[in-house]
Structure formats: C-alpha cells, structure tokens
Design a protein around this motif. Structure first.
Motif, PDB file in Angstrom:
ATOM      1  N   VAL A 131       1.914  11.111  -9.300  1.00 15.94           N
ATOM      2  CA  VAL A 131       2.586   9.843  -9.522  1.00 15.94           C
ATOM      3  C   VAL A 131       1.796   9.033 -10.527  1.00 15.94           C
ATOM      4  O   VAL A 131       0.581   8.952 -10.464  1.00 15.94           O
ATOM      5  CB  VAL A 131       2.712   9.075  -8.186  1.00 15.94           C
ATOM      6  CG1 VAL A 131       3.358   7.737  -8.379  1.00 15.94           C
ATOM      7  CG2 VAL A 131       3.516   9.907  -7.199  1.00 15.94           C
TER       8      VAL A 131
ATOM      9  N   LEU B 298       4.717   5.533  -3.436  1.00 16.66           N
ATOM     10  CA  LEU B 298       3.799   6.180  -2.499  1.00 16.66           C
ATOM     11  C   LEU B 298       3.415   5.221  -1.381  1.00 16.66           C
ATOM     12  O   LEU B 298       3.392   4.006  -1.558  1.00 16.66           O
ATOM     13  CB  LEU B 298       2.520   6.613  -3.216  1.00 16.66           C
ATOM     14  CG  LEU B 298       2.609   7.790  -4.165  1.00 16.66           C
ATOM     15  CD1 LEU B 298       1.264   8.016  -4.837  1.00 16.66           C
ATOM     16  CD2 LEU B 298       3.056   9.040  -3.443  1.00 16.66           C
TER      17      LEU B 298
ATOM     18  N   ASN C 241      -3.218  11.043  -4.003  1.00 16.08           N
ATOM     19  CA  ASN C 241      -1.957  11.643  -4.422  1.00 16.08           C
ATOM     20  C   ASN C 241      -1.328  10.997  -5.654  1.00 16.08           C
ATOM     21  O   ASN C 241      -0.224  11.373  -6.033  1.00 16.08           O
ATOM     22  CB  ASN C 241      -0.952  11.643  -3.274  1.00 16.08           C
ATOM     23  CG  ASN C 241      -1.336  12.636  -2.200  1.00 16.08           C
ATOM     24  OD1 ASN C 241      -2.164  13.517  -2.413  1.00 16.08           O
ATOM     25  ND2 ASN C 241      -0.757  12.499  -1.025  1.00 16.08           N
TER      26      ASN C 241
ATOM     27  N   ASP D 227      -1.066   7.730   1.176  1.00 17.49           N
ATOM     28  CA  ASP D 227      -1.022   8.743   0.118  1.00 17.49           C
ATOM     29  C   ASP D 227      -1.862   8.356  -1.091  1.00 17.49           C
ATOM     30  O   ASP D 227      -2.522   9.201  -1.692  1.00 17.49           O
ATOM     31  CB  ASP D 227       0.419   9.022  -0.314  1.00 17.49           C
ATOM     32  CG  ASP D 227       1.169   9.870   0.700  1.00 17.49           C
ATOM     33  OD1 ASP D 227       0.521  10.679   1.389  1.00 17.49           O
ATOM     34  OD2 ASP D 227       2.395   9.717   0.802  1.00 17.49           O
TER      35      ASP D 227
END
Length: 133
Positions: free
Chosen positions: A13, A21, A30, A25
């Motif tokens: 992302v 998110l 992430n 996360d």
C-alpha cells in the motif's frame, strides 16, 4: 516457485491509500517499505508520539493514522491515564516508530520506542507477566 509467485502477487500500500489499512496492519509493516520514510509516515509518527501516555504506552484500539483533530485532542487529554498491553497495544506502536526511525533516523522516534520499553520493564510483575493495563 510458489513462494516467488506469492511474493510477486503480493501488493503493498502506498501513501495514497494508506487509510485503507488498519493500524495493526500498518504497524506490522504492510505498507510500502518506502512509505515508512515518507513525510506522511513522519506525520503519523508525530501523532503517535503526541498521544503516547506519560507512562510510555498507548491506549487500546485506536486507529492512529485516521484520527480527527478532535479525537487526537481527546487522546492527548487522557495521556495521564493507564497504558494498555492488550491486543498488541504498545508493542505495535513501538514497532511502527521503530520502522519510521529505521527509514528516517530521527531520534525522537527512537526515544518514543525507548519510553515504551521502559514502561514494559517497569510494568512487569514479579512472576514475569504483565497486566492488561
């Protein structure tokens, strides 16, 4: 070969859609690795430091990257309340600050991690465990 395909199809992302998110996360890493060194990530990290409890931890179940100004001010007003260790709280904020520090080398983020660690050391019970709060 299947591991390569999994990595090749895994999407990260970017700053444009970071709000899609969860906070959990983001703290797990992430988002796009370059995002953690971006001005946007630094802005979020600054909020993380602003809402850090005076004891060194954080409040539970807060989507820090999505806070309104009003929500942020309410958290700041509760800075003297108890820190939480439940549902990865405090660990995840320290992890996020560490990732931003690793990309930016801004000492204030490392200092926030250290305050969190000190809280963990002080909160440990004699039996080696910790309370939720």
């Amino acid at each position: 070969m299947s591991a390569f395909l999994l990595l090749a199809t895994q999407q990260t992302v970017t700053a444009q859609d970071i709000r899609s998110l969860s906070w959990y996360d983001i703290c797990k890493g992430n988002a796009d690795i370059d995002w953690y060194g971006s001005p946007d990530a630094c802005n979020v990290a600054d909020v993380v430091l602003e809402v850090q409890k005076t004891s060194g931890g954080w409040e539970k179940n807060i989507q820090i990257h999505k806070l309104t100004e009003e929500e942020k001010q309410a958290l700041i007003a509760r800075r003297d309340k108890q820190s939480c260790l439940d549902n990865a709280t405090t660990k995840q904020e320290m992890n996020f600050l560490a990732m931003v520090y690793n990309r930016t080398r801004q000492q204030k983020y490392l200092d926030g991690v250290k305050r969190g660690l000190n809280m963990l050391f002080e909160a440990e019970r004699k039996n080696g465990g910790w309370s939720q709060y």
